[in-house]
Design a protein around this motif. Structure first.
Motif, PDB file in Angstrom:
ATOM      1  N   SER A   1      -5.784   2.423  13.701  1.00 23.90           N
ATOM      2  CA  SER A   1      -6.947   1.554  13.468  1.00 23.90           C
ATOM      3  C   SER A   1      -8.049   1.829  14.478  1.00 23.90           C
ATOM      4  CB  SER A   1      -6.521   0.079  13.540  1.00 23.90           C
ATOM      5  OG  SER A   1      -5.549  -0.221  12.544  1.00 23.90           O
TER       6      SER A   1
ATOM      7  N   GLN B   1       0.795  -1.222   0.000  1.00 21.85           N
ATOM      8  CA  GLN B   1       0.000   0.000   0.000  1.00 21.85           C
ATOM      9  C   GLN B   1       0.834   1.282   0.000  1.00 21.85           C
ATOM     10  OE1 GLN B   1      -3.739  -0.204   0.158  1.00 21.85           O
ATOM     11  NE2 GLN B   1      -2.873  -2.098  -0.669  1.00 21.85           N
TER      12      GLN B   1
ATOM     13  N   ARG C   1      -9.831   5.046  13.676  1.00 18.15           N
ATOM     14  CA  ARG C   1     -10.766   4.915  12.556  1.00 18.15           C
ATOM     15  C   ARG C   1     -11.965   4.040  12.902  1.00 18.15           C
ATOM     16  NH1 ARG C   1      -5.849   6.057  10.551  1.00 18.15           N
ATOM     17  NH2 ARG C   1      -5.607   6.930   8.441  1.00 18.15           N
TER      18      ARG C   1
ATOM     19  N   TYR D   1      -9.180  -4.568  -2.571  1.00 19.57           N
ATOM     20  CA  TYR D   1      -9.215  -4.917  -1.153  1.00 19.57           C
ATOM     21  C   TYR D   1      -7.776  -5.143  -0.704  1.00 19.57           C
ATOM     22  CZ  TYR D   1      -9.033  -9.557  -3.366  1.00 19.57           C
ATOM     23  OH  TYR D   1      -8.703 -10.624  -4.150  1.00 19.57           O
TER      24      TYR D   1
ATOM     25  N   ASP E   1     -11.488  -3.929   3.520  1.00 21.35           N
ATOM     26  CA  ASP E   1     -11.616  -2.911   2.470  1.00 21.35           C
ATOM     27  C   ASP E   1     -10.433  -1.952   2.496  1.00 21.35           C
ATOM     28  OD1 ASP E   1     -14.084  -3.807   1.429  1.00 21.35           O
ATOM     29  OD2 ASP E   1     -15.132  -2.897   3.129  1.00 21.35           O
ATOM     30  N   THR E   2      -9.812  -1.801   3.674  1.00 15.21           N
ATOM     31  CA  THR E   2      -8.644  -0.934   3.823  1.00 15.21           C
ATOM     32  C   THR E   2      -7.555  -1.684   4.573  1.00 15.21           C
ATOM     33  OG1 THR E   2      -9.285  -0.017   5.967  1.00 15.21           O
ATOM     34  CG2 THR E   2     -10.187   1.069   4.007  1.00 15.21           C
ATOM     35  N   GLU E   3      -6.359  -1.123   4.526  1.00 13.94           N
ATOM     36  CA  GLU E   3      -5.236  -1.721   5.254  1.00 13.94           C
ATOM     37  C   GLU E   3      -5.528  -1.822   6.750  1.00 13.94           C
ATOM     38  OE1 GLU E   3      -0.992  -0.073   6.852  1.00 13.94           O
ATOM     39  OE2 GLU E   3      -1.462   0.354   4.746  1.00 13.94           O
ATOM     40  N   HIS E   4      -6.068  -0.750   7.338  1.00 12.47           N
ATOM     41  CA  HIS E   4      -6.299  -0.731   8.778  1.00 12.47           C
ATOM     42  C   HIS E   4      -7.383  -1.732   9.202  1.00 12.47           C
ATOM     43  CE1 HIS E   4      -4.192   3.147   8.272  1.00 12.47           C
ATOM     44  NE2 HIS E   4      -3.759   2.913   9.488  1.00 12.47           N
ATOM     45  N   GLU E   5      -8.412  -1.890   8.377  1.00 12.39           N
ATOM     46  CA  GLU E   5      -9.454  -2.863   8.697  1.00 12.39           C
ATOM     47  C   GLU E   5      -8.889  -4.278   8.673  1.00 12.39           C
ATOM     48  OE1 GLU E   5     -14.024  -3.947   7.339  1.00 12.39           O
ATOM     49  OE2 GLU E   5     -12.585  -3.335   5.805  1.00 12.39           O
TER      50      GLU E   5
ATOM     51  N   TYR F   1     -11.999   0.764  13.763  1.00 14.33           N
ATOM     52  CA  TYR F   1     -11.960  -0.612  13.260  1.00 14.33           C
ATOM     53  C   TYR F   1     -11.938  -1.661  14.379  1.00 14.33           C
ATOM     54  CZ  TYR F   1     -11.390   1.073   8.501  1.00 14.33           C
ATOM     55  OH  TYR F   1     -11.600   1.679   7.285  1.00 14.33           O
TER      56      TYR F   1
END
Length: 494
Positions: A468, A200, A471, A287, A322-326, A473
């Motif tokens: 994370s 990413q 956000r 993803y 869906d994201t790196e942090h999730e 998560y």
């Protein structure tokens, strides 16, 4: 498979499964008994790779990359010579002949340096030496492990990002590849690292260099089958760490993430069948998948739960998001990481101002989210200067040091942990050679493990956890893997 406790071969995938030790004699016995047309050595880890040369000497047919080229990749000296001849960047290196020569090299390029034996699994006896005393000690250990194989000493690059390149090639031409990045900086073994796929945060020029270097290495070694190359990058400058001519532990992870079976493709290539590359565009994947390690430090009494260049993990999990942090947060939770609770303290002990400066904004995030903070004296003083509210605890001088500080009255960190007042320990001891930091850090890390408290020992992971949580998560709804595979793609289809 010579370990009946860990049989991973499906009975409907093979006609026979032998419980025998992986030695030259036993493999040749089975080879002759079965009347086999060839032997695959690239999917069994390090031991089969080490047997490739002796098997070839006895006339066995090695399928895929030749035994000679496997040796050229595994032998640190031959591989480094090859890279120099091709003009590919690598950290400054020298072959160990005497300890004095190694120390002279380290003085010339500057500490820290990395001691690297050849033909070893999981970074065995690989160590980062920060001074001459450590180097002398580590050289003796590496020489014992490597036996008659070369031991190479290389310059260790601080603050570099490590990159995983997994691929399948046929006669030196790459068919398919995947580029993943380590969350942690270089210095953490790939088996212990948190790997993000697709990468990413790599610059376009870095990716171009990685692909170009990998193509040149695949061609030079005439690779047929699976392989893994590890790179490091700093300030857009890419350097080669090593090349393994076998399926790495990230191969299943790559196949699952991209929804294409890389080992099936590699098998076709090694068997000499006609191969058709999969249509994959890493930029079109909508993803992210993160692989997180799992450890068994609670079962290893007295072991230091700190990460380094020798592998310590005993398992791993991978999660989509869906994201790196999730994806990262789900992977951490799947690896049995427990989220901090707000009714207890997060204990911070960060050894150097460099890492404190990287972390203080994350400490502010924890504070803003309602978490209570404790810190060892240096860390607490640094964060207080940034306007962060944090209590002070005394660094322990021994495992039984529960006494309050005689000068300030600050409670002992060990006492707070043992009384159940701490919910998470963030202890960053890397980049320090001070004995008091190393000793106190070990005591706190070990106490965290023994009392089943979440422990973070890497600055990048600590920052990622804070981001994370910021956000949101920590709250998510798990999805089936098929939901990610169904996401609309551009440019390719299975």
């Amino acid at each position: 498979n010579y370990n009946p406790e860990t049989v991973s071969t499906d009975y409907d995938e093979s006609d026979r499964l032998y419980f025998e030790e992986l030695t030259l004699e036993r493999v040749l016995d089975i080879y002759e008994r079965e009347g086999a047309s060839g032997i695959v050595v690239s999917v069994g880890g390090q031991i089969p790779n080490n047997l490739a040369g002796p098997l070839d000497d006895f006339g066995a047919n090695i399928l895929g990359t030749s035994a000679r080229d496997i040796e050229r990749a595994e032998d640190r000296r031959q591989f480094s010579d090859m890279l120099d001849g091709m003009g590919l960047n690598q950290p400054a290196w020298s072959v160990l002949r005497t300890k004095d020569e190694a120390i002279e090299f380290a003085d010339r390029v500057g500490f820290p340096v990395l001691v690297r034996p050849s033909f070893v699994l999981s970074g065995a006896a690989m160590r980062v030496a920060a001074d001459e005393d450590q180097l002398r000690n580590f050289l003796g250990l590496a020489a014992d492990v490597a036996a008659d194989k070369p031991v190479v000493v290389t310059k260790f690059i601080l603050g570099a990002k490590e990159i995983e390149f997994d691929a399948v090639a046929n006669k030196g031409t790459i068919l398919n590849y995947a580029i993943g990045e380590h969350l942690e900086n270089a210095g953490v073994h790939s088996g212990d690292a948190t790997v993000i796929l697709p990468a990413q945060k790599l610059m376009t020029n870095t990716i171009r260099q990685v692909k170009r270097y990998a193509s040149m290495i695949a061609s030079a070694l005439e690779i047929t089958g699976p392989f893994n190359i590890q790179f490091m990058a700093k300030d857009n400058d890419v350097q080669v760490i090593e090349c393994n001519l076998r399926a790495s532990r990230t191969f299943p992870f790559v196949s699952k993430t991209l929804n294409h079976n890389f080992i099936s493709l590699a098998t076709q290539a090694m068997c000499g069948l006609k191969v058709q590359p999969y249509r994959i565009s890493l930029l079109d994947i909508d993803y992210v998948c993160v692989k997180a390690p799992m450890f068994s430090f609670t079962r290893l009494r007295g072991a230091d739960p700190n990460l380094g260049v020798e592998m310590a993990s005993t398992g791993e999990v991978a999660c989509f998001g869906d994201t790196e942090h999730e994806a990262f947060m789900q992977a951490m939770l799947s690896a049995k990481f427990k989220l901090p609770s707000k009714d207890k303290y997060i204990l911070l002990s960060i050894a150097s101002d460099t890492f404190r400066d990287q972390f203080w904004r994350s400490a502010k995030v924890f504070e803003d989210l309602g978490y209570k903070l404790l810190g060892t004296p240096g860390t607490a003083a640094f964060l207080k200067e940034k306007g962060i509210e944090i209590g002070v605890v005394k660094k322990p001088a021994s495992e039984d040091d529960e006494a309050d500080c005689a000068e300030t009255g600050a409670p002992s960190a060990i006492k707070e942990i043992r009384r159940g007042n701490v919910t998470m320990v963030i202890n960053i001891s890397e980049d320090t050679t001070r004995k008091d930091e190393i000793t106190a850090g070990y005591i706190m890390r070990r106490a965290a493990v023994d009392f089943d408290i979440s422990l973070v020992t890497n600055i990048k992971c600590a920052v990622e956890i804070a981001e994370s949580l910021e956000r949101g998560y920590d709250k998510f709804e798990a999805k089936h893997i098929g939901e990610f595979y169904k996401l609309p793609m551009i440019g390719w289809r299975k």
